[in-house]
Design a protein around this motif. Structure first.
Motif, PDB file in Angstrom:
ATOM      1  N   LEU A  76       0.876  -1.164   0.000  1.00  0.00           N
ATOM      2  CA  LEU A  76       0.000   0.000   0.000  1.00  0.00           C
ATOM      3  C   LEU A  76       0.912   1.211   0.000  1.00  0.00           C
ATOM      4  O   LEU A  76       1.692   1.422   0.935  1.00  0.00           O
ATOM      5  N   ASP A  77       0.829   1.951  -1.112  1.00  0.00           N
ATOM      6  CA  ASP A  77       1.859   2.941  -1.403  1.00  0.00           C
ATOM      7  C   ASP A  77       1.198   4.245  -1.863  1.00  0.00           C
ATOM      8  O   ASP A  77       0.527   4.270  -2.898  1.00  0.00           O
ATOM      9  N   PHE A  97       2.358  -2.811   4.524  1.00  0.00           N
ATOM     10  CA  PHE A  97       2.332  -1.385   4.902  1.00  0.00           C
ATOM     11  C   PHE A  97       3.666  -0.980   5.514  1.00  0.00           C
ATOM     12  O   PHE A  97       4.338  -1.796   6.148  1.00  0.00           O
ATOM     13  N   GLY A  98       3.981   0.302   5.389  1.00  0.00           N
ATOM     14  CA  GLY A  98       5.179   0.822   6.048  1.00  0.00           C
ATOM     15  C   GLY A  98       4.879   1.118   7.508  1.00  0.00           C
ATOM     16  O   GLY A  98       3.936   1.836   7.816  1.00  0.00           O
ATOM     17  N   GLY A 102       3.506   9.021  10.205  1.00  0.00           N
ATOM     18  CA  GLY A 102       3.356   9.988   9.135  1.00  0.00           C
ATOM     19  C   GLY A 102       4.158  11.233   9.437  1.00  0.00           C
ATOM     20  O   GLY A 102       4.536  11.479  10.581  1.00  0.00           O
ATOM     21  N   ASP A 103       4.454  11.985   8.412  1.00  0.00           N
ATOM     22  CA  ASP A 103       5.124  13.249   8.642  1.00  0.00           C
ATOM     23  C   ASP A 103       4.550  14.278   7.684  1.00  0.00           C
ATOM     24  O   ASP A 103       3.911  13.953   6.687  1.00  0.00           O
ATOM     25  N   PRO A 106       4.998  14.783   3.824  1.00  0.00           N
ATOM     26  CA  PRO A 106       5.440  13.387   3.784  1.00  0.00           C
ATOM     27  C   PRO A 106       6.826  13.235   3.170  1.00  0.00           C
ATOM     28  O   PRO A 106       7.152  13.878   2.179  1.00  0.00           O
ATOM     29  N   ASP A 108       8.069  10.356   2.124  1.00  0.00           N
ATOM     30  CA  ASP A 108       8.092   9.182   1.236  1.00  0.00           C
ATOM     31  C   ASP A 108       9.023   8.086   1.731  1.00  0.00           C
ATOM     32  O   ASP A 108       9.839   7.556   0.976  1.00  0.00           O
ATOM     33  N   ARG A 109       8.894   7.729   2.991  1.00  0.00           N
ATOM     34  CA  ARG A 109       9.708   6.619   3.482  1.00  0.00           C
ATOM     35  C   ARG A 109       9.157   5.277   3.000  1.00  0.00           C
ATOM     36  O   ARG A 109       9.850   4.260   3.087  1.00  0.00           O
ATOM     37  N   THR A 110       7.941   5.282   2.454  1.00  0.00           N
ATOM     38  CA  THR A 110       7.409   4.049   1.864  1.00  0.00           C
ATOM     39  C   THR A 110       8.308   3.599   0.711  1.00  0.00           C
ATOM     40  O   THR A 110       8.303   2.430   0.330  1.00  0.00           O
ATOM     41  N   LEU A 123      -4.338   4.275  -1.758  1.00  0.00           N
ATOM     42  CA  LEU A 123      -5.626   4.371  -1.052  1.00  0.00           C
ATOM     43  C   LEU A 123      -6.113   5.816  -1.140  1.00  0.00           C
ATOM     44  O   LEU A 123      -6.518   6.407  -0.150  1.00  0.00           O
ATOM     45  N   GLY A 124      -6.039   6.396  -2.309  1.00  0.00           N
ATOM     46  CA  GLY A 124      -6.417   7.798  -2.460  1.00  0.00           C
ATOM     47  C   GLY A 124      -5.222   8.697  -2.248  1.00  0.00           C
ATOM     48  O   GLY A 124      -4.152   8.234  -1.860  1.00  0.00           O
ATOM     49  N   VAL A 126      -4.511  11.192  -0.148  1.00  0.00           N
ATOM     50  CA  VAL A 126      -4.136  11.820   1.129  1.00  0.00           C
ATOM     51  C   VAL A 126      -3.456  10.800   2.043  1.00  0.00           C
ATOM     52  O   VAL A 126      -3.890   9.640   2.141  1.00  0.00           O
ATOM     53  N   GLN A 127      -2.401  11.253   2.714  1.00  0.00           N
ATOM     54  CA  GLN A 127      -1.655  10.405   3.650  1.00  0.00           C
ATOM     55  C   GLN A 127      -2.531   9.979   4.839  1.00  0.00           C
ATOM     56  O   GLN A 127      -3.240  10.799   5.419  1.00  0.00           O
ATOM     57  N   MET A 128      -2.478   8.681   5.174  1.00  0.00           N
ATOM     58  CA  MET A 128      -3.215   8.157   6.328  1.00  0.00           C
ATOM     59  C   MET A 128      -2.222   7.638   7.356  1.00  0.00           C
ATOM     60  O   MET A 128      -1.093   7.294   7.006  1.00  0.00           O
ATOM     61  N   THR A 130      -0.861   4.577   9.714  1.00  0.00           N
ATOM     62  CA  THR A 130      -0.757   3.176   9.291  1.00  0.00           C
ATOM     63  C   THR A 130      -2.013   2.385   9.692  1.00  0.00           C
ATOM     64  O   THR A 130      -2.533   1.594   8.905  1.00  0.00           O
TER      65      THR A 130
HETATM   66  C1  LIG Z   1       1.914   7.122   7.897  1.00  0.00           C
HETATM   67  S1  LIG Z   1       1.991   6.361   6.348  1.00  0.00           S
HETATM   68  C2  LIG Z   1       3.553   6.900   5.808  1.00  0.00           C
HETATM   69  C3  LIG Z   1       3.457   7.927   4.796  1.00  0.00           C
HETATM   70  C4  LIG Z   1       4.770   8.655   4.889  1.00  0.00           C
HETATM   71  N1  LIG Z   1       4.690  10.035   4.928  1.00  0.00           N
HETATM   72  C5  LIG Z   1       5.866   8.142   3.977  1.00  0.00           C
HETATM   73  O1  LIG Z   1       6.959   8.552   4.278  1.00  0.00           O
HETATM   74  O2  LIG Z   1       5.669   7.340   3.047  1.00  0.00           O
HETATM   75  C6  LIG Z   1       2.344   4.673   6.789  1.00  0.00           C
HETATM   76  C7  LIG Z   1       1.945   3.660   5.744  1.00  0.00           C
HETATM   77  O3  LIG Z   1       0.536   3.684   5.532  1.00  0.00           O
HETATM   78  C8  LIG Z   1       0.246   3.361   4.161  1.00  0.00           C
HETATM   79  N2  LIG Z   1      -0.479   4.512   3.573  1.00  0.00           N
HETATM   80  C9  LIG Z   1      -0.812   5.678   4.186  1.00  0.00           C
HETATM   81  N3  LIG Z   1      -1.509   6.468   3.371  1.00  0.00           N
HETATM   82  C10 LIG Z   1      -1.645   5.801   2.192  1.00  0.00           C
HETATM   83  C11 LIG Z   1      -2.271   6.091   0.942  1.00  0.00           C
HETATM   84  N4  LIG Z   1      -2.916   7.225   0.716  1.00  0.00           N
HETATM   85  N5  LIG Z   1      -2.200   5.157  -0.047  1.00  0.00           N
HETATM   86  C12 LIG Z   1      -1.544   3.979   0.154  1.00  0.00           C
HETATM   87  N6  LIG Z   1      -0.948   3.648   1.322  1.00  0.00           N
HETATM   88  C13 LIG Z   1      -0.995   4.543   2.326  1.00  0.00           C
HETATM   89  C14 LIG Z   1       1.579   3.080   3.484  1.00  0.00           C
HETATM   90  O4  LIG Z   1       1.834   1.686   3.504  1.00  0.00           O
HETATM   91  C15 LIG Z   1       2.562   3.836   4.369  1.00  0.00           C
HETATM   92  O5  LIG Z   1       3.858   3.287   4.314  1.00  0.00           O
END
Ligand SMILES: C[S@@+](CC[C@H](N)C(=O)[O-])C[C@H]1O[C@@H](n2cnc3c(N)ncnc32)[C@H](O)[C@@H]1O
Length: 219
Positions: A76-77, A97-98, A102-103, A106, A108-110, A123-124, A126-128, A130
């Motif tokens: 999930l990226d 999932f990573g 979150g930051d 972001p 992009d540590r994924t 998943l759309g 916007v950052q969610m 985990t």
């Molecule tokens: C808090 S998010 C990390 C996002 C972060 N800012 C980063 O550095 O990639 C933690 C994990 O939730 C999943 N995730 C969060 N938002 C997502 C989105 N919109 N689409 C797909 N995966 C998401 C990813 O697997 C991600 O590594």
């Protein structure tokens, strides 16, 4: 049945991550799904913080212990080109999932997982957090919901007192009353972090080593 995997990408296990993982472990178990927390440093494996999470934890990485089914793993990226959809149950058994906080903005540590060559789904835009990402993925993969059918709130403001509030820079699934669904104990933790003093928090931009993140960079 699908397996949810979180690859823990930090050296420590901070209280925010611990609450998120605990929630994922409980909700996965209620849904009858396996949850694996992997790439956990061996020094953490026997720790009390990790035991309290209640997850099946291991130190090796997903591409090692699921090497035989790498093509059935979906990362999930947030940067993936395709959105996750209910028909993806035909393609994937392992949802990855990573395990990172979150930051904002972001970082992009994924990408640390993306470079390992897994298929990816978004998943759309916007950052969610985990646990939210796992919750949404469960709704798509197990309940057959489309992303646009899931109720969300973006960047909710948490009010602690009349003049004390903080905006969370994430998308959350909402409950029946329209409130963001967060891990049990998270609001108290956010408030406690805020009470430590905005002056110090304002200028920090990294995990402080105790697992606490600065509010301007957090979650
Ligand atoms: C808090 S998010 C990390 C996002 C972060 N800012 C980063 O550095 O990639 C933690 C994990 O939730 C999943 N995730 C969060 N938002 C997502 C989105 N919109 N689409 C797909 N995966 C998401 C990813 O697997 C991600 O590594």
């Amino acid at each position: 049945m699908v397996t949810f995997v979180v690859e823990h990408l930090d050296p420590e296990l901070g209280p925010w991550s611990a609450l998120e993982y605990k929630t994922i472990a409980r909700e996965s178990s209620e849904a009858g799904c396996d949850f694996i927390l992997s790439s956990v440093p061996t020094s953490l494996l026997q720790s009390k913080e990790l035991n309290d999470v209640g997850a099946s934890a291991r130190s090796d990485a997903v591409e090692v212990y699921f090497a035989h089914q790498k093509d059935r793993i979906c990362l999930l990226d947030p940067a993936a080109k395709q959105e996750l959809q209910p028909s993806d149950t035909q393609h994937f058994d392992v949802l990855l999932f990573g395990g990172i906080l979150g930051d904002d903005p972001p970082r992009d540590r994924t990408s640390e997982l993306r470079k390992k060559g897994f298929a990816g789904r978004r998943l759309g835009p916007v950052q969610m957090t985990t646990d939210t990402a796992v919750r949404v993925t469960r709704k798509v993969m197990l309940e057959g919901k489309k992303l646009e059918e899931i109720p969300y709130i973006d960047f909710p403001e948490l009010k602690f007192a009349e003049h004390e509030s903080t905006e969370m820079p994430f998308r959350y699934v909402t409950d029946t009353e329209g409130n963001p669904i967060m891990p049990e104990g998270m609001i108290e933790l956010i408030k406690a972090d805020a009470d430590k003093g905005f002056d110090t928090l304002d200028f920090a931009d990294e995990n402080d080593g105790m697992g606490n993140l600065a509010l301007n960079d957090a979650r």
